[in-house]
Design a protein around this motif. Structure first.
Motif, mmCIF file in Angstrom:
data_model
loop_
_atom_site.group_PDB
_atom_site.id
_atom_site.type_symbol
_atom_site.label_atom_id
_atom_site.label_comp_id
_atom_site.label_asym_id
_atom_site.label_seq_id
_atom_site.Cartn_x
_atom_site.Cartn_y
_atom_site.Cartn_z
ATOM 1 N N SER A 86 0.749 -1.021 -3.193
ATOM 2 C CA SER A 86 2.106 -0.499 -3.051
ATOM 3 C C SER A 86 3.167 -1.516 -3.468
ATOM 4 N N SER A 87 2.813 -2.815 -3.466
ATOM 5 C CA SER A 87 3.789 -3.845 -3.852
ATOM 6 C C SER A 87 4.058 -3.847 -5.352
ATOM 7 N N GLY A 88 3.090 -3.413 -6.145
ATOM 8 C CA GLY A 88 3.235 -3.423 -7.588
ATOM 9 C C GLY A 88 3.089 -4.796 -8.197
ATOM 10 N N GLU A 89 2.690 -5.785 -7.412
ATOM 11 C CA GLU A 89 2.548 -7.145 -7.929
ATOM 12 C C GLU A 89 1.176 -7.388 -8.555
ATOM 13 N N ARG A 90 0.174 -6.674 -8.079
ATOM 14 C CA ARG A 90 -1.195 -6.886 -8.551
ATOM 15 C C ARG A 90 -1.634 -5.828 -9.548
ATOM 16 N N SER A 130 0.080 3.337 -6.167
ATOM 17 C CA SER A 130 0.576 3.316 -4.786
ATOM 18 C C SER A 130 -0.570 3.264 -3.786
ATOM 19 N N GLU A 131 -1.642 3.953 -4.111
ATOM 20 C CA GLU A 131 -2.829 3.942 -3.244
ATOM 21 C C GLU A 131 -3.449 2.547 -3.162
ATOM 22 N N ALA A 184 -10.691 1.813 -11.544
ATOM 23 C CA ALA A 184 -9.524 1.119 -10.992
ATOM 24 C C ALA A 184 -9.748 0.788 -9.515
ATOM 25 N N ARG A 185 -10.287 1.740 -8.782
ATOM 26 C CA ARG A 185 -10.545 1.500 -7.351
ATOM 27 C C ARG A 185 -11.593 0.409 -7.153
ATOM 28 N N GLU A 186 -12.649 0.456 -7.962
ATOM 29 C CA GLU A 186 -13.717 -0.530 -7.821
ATOM 30 C C GLU A 186 -13.239 -1.933 -8.191
ATOM 31 N N LEU A 187 -12.485 -2.058 -9.277
ATOM 32 C CA LEU A 187 -12.002 -3.370 -9.691
ATOM 33 C C LEU A 187 -10.939 -3.895 -8.740
ATOM 34 N N ALA A 224 -6.525 -8.085 -10.989
ATOM 35 C CA ALA A 224 -5.190 -7.603 -11.333
ATOM 36 C C ALA A 224 -5.375 -6.577 -12.450
ATOM 37 N N LEU A 225 -4.660 -5.467 -12.358
ATOM 38 C CA LEU A 225 -4.936 -4.351 -13.261
ATOM 39 C C LEU A 225 -3.700 -3.874 -13.991
ATOM 40 N N VAL A 226 -3.924 -3.498 -15.239
ATOM 41 C CA VAL A 226 -2.927 -2.791 -16.036
ATOM 42 C C VAL A 226 -3.537 -1.429 -16.328
ATOM 43 N N LEU A 227 -3.020 -0.400 -15.668
ATOM 44 C CA LEU A 227 -3.588 0.940 -15.768
ATOM 45 C C LEU A 227 -2.809 1.758 -16.785
ATOM 46 N N ALA A 228 -3.521 2.325 -17.745
ATOM 47 C CA ALA A 228 -2.867 3.064 -18.822
ATOM 48 C C ALA A 228 -3.436 4.472 -18.935
ATOM 49 N N ALA A 229 -2.549 5.426 -19.190
ATOM 50 C CA ALA A 229 -2.929 6.817 -19.449
ATOM 51 C C ALA A 229 -1.674 7.555 -19.863
ATOM 52 N N ARG A 230 -1.857 8.799 -20.277
ATOM 53 C CA ARG A 230 -0.695 9.606 -20.648
ATOM 54 C C ARG A 230 0.023 10.164 -19.432
ATOM 55 N N ARG A 231 -0.716 10.403 -18.338
ATOM 56 C CA ARG A 231 -0.145 11.052 -17.156
ATOM 57 C C ARG A 231 0.400 10.003 -16.187
ATOM 58 N N LEU A 232 1.687 9.706 -16.322
ATOM 59 C CA LEU A 232 2.307 8.642 -15.539
ATOM 60 C C LEU A 232 2.307 8.962 -14.048
ATOM 61 N N GLU A 233 2.541 10.212 -13.691
ATOM 62 C CA GLU A 233 2.591 10.574 -12.272
ATOM 63 C C GLU A 233 1.262 10.269 -11.578
#
Length: 254
Positions: free
Chosen positions: A55-59, A51-52, A26-29, A35-44
Motif C-alpha cells: 500500500s505504500s507504493g515504495e516497493r 494495493s494488496e 507478483a504475489r509470489e515474488l 521490488a516489483l514493476v508491474l506492467a499490463a494494459r489494465r491499470l485498475e
C-alpha cells in the motif's frame, strides 16, 4: 530530474501482471522480498494488486503498458529505472491467444506474434545493455508446452519462436553474468483457458516455478512436470501425438 532511491531488494519487471500467471507471480515474488514493476494494459487491476501487496507504493510500482507498442516498452523500462535505479530481472509473461475459432478466421492473428514473440525480444533488447555492463541480470520468458508440442498454428508459432529465442539467447550470453530461463506451462487455469473443460492447476504452480528459476537459474522448466511426457512423445513418437490430437479434434467437430 528524478533520482532513484537506493534499493537493496532485487528488482523485477513483470509484464502481463494484471491477472492469471502474472498476478500470481507478483504475489509470489512479493512474498520472497522482490521490488516489483508491474506492467499490463489494465491499470485498475494493476493498482488493486499493488494495493494488496504494498500500500505504500515504495516497493511495488505499476505501469500501464501495451507491450506491443515501442513507446510503452521504453516508458516501462524508464519508469523502472527512475524508481529503482536498475533492473535485475525481466519476466516476459504477457501473452495472448486466438480467443475463439481457428486462427485463419481471426481478423488479426499476427497480434499474437507481436505480443508473444516480438514484445519479449524488444524488451530484452532494451534491458540487456545495462545487465551486460553490470555483469548481472536475469531474463525469464514464459513460453508454453505449445512451443514444444504444436497444436495451434499462430499460438504455437509464437511460443516455438520464444522458446528458440530463449535457448539461443542463453547460449549467446554464457559467461556474461546474465542468465536466461524458459518456463513452459501446460494448461493452467487462467482467463486464457477459460473455455477449456479439462482439469487444470491454478497459476500459483507457474508462479513458484518462475520465482524458483530466479533463485536457481535453469535452462527450461515445464509446469506441471508431467508435461515432460507429451514433450518427449513429440520428439520420439510424433505419430502418437497426431493420433491423440485427431481424436480430440473429432470430438470437437461433432
Amino acid at each position: 530530474m528524478s533520482i532513484s532511491r537506493p534499493n537493496p531488494r532485487p528488482v523485477a519487471v513483470l509484464t502481463g501482471a494484471s491477472s492469471g500467471i502474472g498476478a500470481a507471480t507478483a504475489r509470489e515474488l512479493s512474498r520472497r522480498g522482490y521490488a516489483l514493476v508491474l506492467a499490463a494494459r489494465r491499470l485498475e487491476a494493476l493498482e488493486a494488486l499493488r494495493s494488496e501487496l504494498d500500500s505504500s507504493g515504495e516497493r511495488i510500482i505499476t505501469v500501464q503498458a501495451d507491450v506491443t507498442e515501442d513507446g510503452d516498452r521504453r516508458h516501462l523500462v524508464a519508469e523502472a529505472l527512475r524508481q529503482f535505479g536498475r533492473i535485475d530481472a525481466l519476466i516476459n509473461n504477457a501473452g495472448i491467444s486466438i480467443a475463439r475459432g481457428m486462427w485463419w478466421d481471426d481478423p488479426d492473428p499476427v497480434r499474437v506474434l507481436k505480443t508473444n514473440l516480438e514484445a519479449p525480444i524488444e524488451l530484452t533488447r532494451l534491458v540487456l545493455p545495462a545487465m551486460r555492463a553490470r555483469r548481472h541480470g536475469q531474463i525469464v520468458n514464459v513460453a508454453s508446452v505449445a512451443g514444444i508440442v504444436a497444436f495451434q498454428g499462430i499460438y504455437s508459432a509464437s511460443k516455438f519462436g520464444l522458446r528458440g529465442f530463449s535457448l539461443a539467447l542463453r547460449r549467446e550470453l554464457l559467461g556474461s553474468g546474465v542468465n536466461v530461463s524458459l518456463v513452459s506451462p501446460g494448461f493452467i487455469k487462467t482467463e486464457l483457458t477459460a473455455g477449456a473443460s479439462i482439469p487444470m492447476p491454478g497459476p500459483e504452480i507457474v508462479a513458484r516455478a518462475i520465482a524458483d528459476v530466479l533463485e536457481r537459474p535453469k535452462r527450461e522448466v515445464l509446469v506441471p512436470r508431467w508435461y515432460r511426457l507429451p514433450a518427449l512423445l513429440e520428439q520420439i513418437a510424433p505419430s502418437v501425438v497426431d493420433s491423440v490430437t485427431a481424436l480430440m479434434r473429432s470430438k470437437r467437430y461433432r
